[in-house]
Design a protein around this motif. Structure first.
Motif, PDB file in Angstrom:
ATOM      1  N   GLN A  67       0.836  -1.206   0.000  1.00 43.70           N
ATOM      2  CA  GLN A  67       0.000   0.000   0.000  1.00 43.70           C
ATOM      3  C   GLN A  67       0.867   1.250   0.000  1.00 43.70           C
ATOM      4  N   LEU A  68       1.941   1.247   0.797  1.00 48.06           N
ATOM      5  CA  LEU A  68       2.848   2.396   0.826  1.00 48.06           C
ATOM      6  C   LEU A  68       3.549   2.588  -0.520  1.00 48.06           C
ATOM      7  N   LYS A  69       3.934   1.504  -1.156  1.00 51.74           N
ATOM      8  CA  LYS A  69       4.555   1.606  -2.483  1.00 51.74           C
ATOM      9  C   LYS A  69       3.574   2.234  -3.476  1.00 51.74           C
ATOM     10  N   SER A  70       2.323   1.824  -3.386  1.00 49.25           N
ATOM     11  CA  SER A  70       1.304   2.394  -4.271  1.00 49.25           C
ATOM     12  C   SER A  70       1.119   3.882  -3.987  1.00 49.25           C
ATOM     13  N   ASP A  71       1.078   4.253  -2.707  1.00 51.20           N
ATOM     14  CA  ASP A  71       0.944   5.665  -2.340  1.00 51.20           C
ATOM     15  C   ASP A  71       2.133   6.485  -2.819  1.00 51.20           C
ATOM     16  N   ILE A  72       3.323   5.939  -2.700  1.00 54.77           N
ATOM     17  CA  ILE A  72       4.531   6.650  -3.143  1.00 54.77           C
ATOM     18  C   ILE A  72       4.494   6.849  -4.657  1.00 54.77           C
ATOM     19  N   ALA A  73       4.104   5.798  -5.378  1.00 57.38           N
ATOM     20  CA  ALA A  73       4.023   5.926  -6.837  1.00 57.38           C
ATOM     21  C   ALA A  73       3.006   6.991  -7.228  1.00 57.38           C
ATOM     22  N   GLN A  74       1.909   7.060  -6.507  1.00 55.89           N
ATOM     23  CA  GLN A  74       0.883   8.062  -6.785  1.00 55.89           C
ATOM     24  C   GLN A  74       1.401   9.465  -6.453  1.00 55.89           C
ATOM     25  N   LEU A  75       2.129   9.594  -5.352  1.00 59.84           N
ATOM     26  CA  LEU A  75       2.653  10.898  -4.962  1.00 59.84           C
ATOM     27  C   LEU A  75       3.754  11.381  -5.898  1.00 59.84           C
ATOM     28  N   GLU A  76       4.443  10.461  -6.565  1.00 60.10           N
ATOM     29  CA  GLU A  76       5.543  10.836  -7.451  1.00 60.10           C
ATOM     30  C   GLU A  76       5.072  11.295  -8.823  1.00 60.10           C
ATOM     31  N   GLU A  77       3.808  11.144  -9.146  1.00 59.98           N
ATOM     32  CA  GLU A  77       3.316  11.539 -10.457  1.00 59.98           C
ATOM     33  C   GLU A  77       3.531  13.032 -10.678  1.00 59.98           C
ATOM     34  N   LYS A  78       4.075  13.373 -11.835  1.00 63.90           N
ATOM     35  CA  LYS A  78       4.418  14.760 -12.173  1.00 63.90           C
ATOM     36  C   LYS A  78       3.182  15.644 -12.202  1.00 63.90           C
ATOM     37  N   SER A  79       2.117  15.164 -12.773  1.00 65.06           N
ATOM     38  CA  SER A  79       0.926  16.001 -12.910  1.00 65.06           C
ATOM     39  C   SER A  79       0.339  16.336 -11.530  1.00 65.06           C
ATOM     40  N   ARG A  80       0.427  15.430 -10.609  1.00 67.52           N
ATOM     41  CA  ARG A  80      -0.091  15.691  -9.263  1.00 67.52           C
ATOM     42  C   ARG A  80       0.741  16.779  -8.576  1.00 67.52           C
ATOM     43  N   VAL A  81       2.071  16.664  -8.714  1.00 67.04           N
ATOM     44  CA  VAL A  81       2.945  17.653  -8.077  1.00 67.04           C
ATOM     45  C   VAL A  81       2.736  19.026  -8.711  1.00 67.04           C
ATOM     46  N   LEU A  82       2.669  19.090 -10.039  1.00 61.22           N
ATOM     47  CA  LEU A  82       2.457  20.373 -10.713  1.00 61.22           C
ATOM     48  C   LEU A  82       1.076  20.933 -10.383  1.00 61.22           C
ATOM     49  N   GLY A  83       0.093  20.074 -10.204  1.00 61.61           N
ATOM     50  CA  GLY A  83      -1.244  20.528  -9.839  1.00 61.61           C
ATOM     51  C   GLY A  83      -1.272  21.128  -8.447  1.00 61.61           C
ATOM     52  N   MET A  84      -0.466  20.627  -7.557  1.00 57.04           N
ATOM     53  CA  MET A  84      -0.414  21.160  -6.189  1.00 57.04           C
ATOM     54  C   MET A  84       0.196  22.564  -6.179  1.00 57.04           C
ATOM     55  N   LEU A  85       1.051  22.865  -7.137  1.00 53.02           N
ATOM     56  CA  LEU A  85       1.705  24.174  -7.178  1.00 53.02           C
ATOM     57  C   LEU A  85       0.838  25.236  -7.842  1.00 53.02           C
ATOM     58  N   GLU A  86      -0.300  24.850  -8.354  1.00 50.34           N
ATOM     59  CA  GLU A  86      -1.301  25.764  -8.914  1.00 50.34           C
ATOM     60  C   GLU A  86      -0.729  26.763  -9.924  1.00 50.34           C
ATOM     61  N   GLY A  87      -0.023  26.286 -10.909  1.00 43.90           N
ATOM     62  CA  GLY A  87       0.464  27.146 -11.976  1.00 43.90           C
ATOM     63  C   GLY A  87       1.695  27.957 -11.625  1.00 43.90           C
ATOM     64  N   GLN A  88       2.279  27.779 -10.491  1.00 37.73           N
ATOM     65  CA  GLN A  88       3.489  28.528 -10.118  1.00 37.73           C
ATOM     66  C   GLN A  88       4.717  27.962 -10.811  1.00 37.73           C
ATOM     67  N   VAL A  89       4.627  26.745 -11.320  1.00 40.17           N
ATOM     68  CA  VAL A  89       5.751  26.111 -12.007  1.00 40.17           C
ATOM     69  C   VAL A  89       5.305  25.795 -13.421  1.00 40.17           C
ATOM     70  N   SER A  90       6.202  26.083 -14.371  1.00 42.90           N
ATOM     71  CA  SER A  90       5.888  25.759 -15.759  1.00 42.90           C
ATOM     72  C   SER A  90       7.002  24.879 -16.330  1.00 42.90           C
ATOM     73  N   GLU A  91       6.691  24.247 -17.451  1.00 41.77           N
ATOM     74  CA  GLU A  91       7.614  23.290 -18.060  1.00 41.77           C
ATOM     75  C   GLU A  91       7.805  23.679 -19.515  1.00 41.77           C
ATOM     76  N   ASP A  92       9.065  23.569 -19.989  1.00 39.33           N
ATOM     77  CA  ASP A  92       9.281  23.835 -21.406  1.00 39.33           C
ATOM     78  C   ASP A  92       9.471  22.509 -22.143  1.00 39.33           C
ATOM     79  N   ALA A  93       9.832  22.574 -23.430  1.00 39.52           N
ATOM     80  CA  ALA A  93       9.928  21.371 -24.259  1.00 39.52           C
ATOM     81  C   ALA A  93      11.053  20.447 -23.810  1.00 39.52           C
ATOM     82  N   ASN A  94      12.066  20.958 -23.148  1.00 37.51           N
ATOM     83  CA  ASN A  94      13.201  20.153 -22.708  1.00 37.51           C
ATOM     84  C   ASN A  94      12.991  19.585 -21.298  1.00 37.51           C
ATOM     85  N   ARG A  95      11.778  19.668 -20.813  1.00 36.41           N
ATOM     86  CA  ARG A  95      11.433  19.208 -19.478  1.00 36.41           C
ATOM     87  C   ARG A  95      12.194  19.945 -18.389  1.00 36.41           C
ATOM     88  N   VAL A  96      12.382  21.216 -18.611  1.00 39.09           N
ATOM     89  CA  VAL A  96      12.973  22.081 -17.603  1.00 39.09           C
ATOM     90  C   VAL A  96      11.825  22.809 -16.929  1.00 39.09           C
TER      91      VAL A  96
END
Length: 103
Positions: A67-96
């Protein structure tokens, strides 16, 4: 003569001293065997119960780890992390990723 026959018949009907010792030894061995068997069966049952408890605990912990492994995998998702920052972080084509206005 009667006394002699009586004493002879008495000797034949009673066990000899060696026979009494052997019978006593046999009874003691049988009692020791029964007591040892009872104690060992009791100990085996205790070990069986302990084994089952430990197996159940291992199973519960394995489930918790999965269960913890599943939770960690879910927490590591990029879209979830970027969604938590509410548009304060942006990404360019080079994944910067840029924070704030530094694009």
């Amino acid at each position: 003569m009667k006394k002699t026959k009586r004493s002879e018949s008495r000797k034949k009907s009673h066990m000899t001293r060696t026979g009494k010792i052997l019978t006593s030894l046999f009874v003691l061995c049988a009692l020791f065997f029964c007591a040892t068997r009872l104690i060992l069966n009791s100990y085996a049952n205790d070990l069986s119960v302990s084994n089952k408890e430990l197996t159940d605990e291992i199973s519960q912990r394995s489930t918790a780890i999965e269960q913890l492994k599943s939770d960690i995998a879910q927490l590591e998702e990029k879209s979830r992390v970027l969604g938590m920052l509410e548009g304060q972080v942006s990404e360019d084509a080079n994944r910067v990723y840029y924070y704030g206005e530094n694009q």
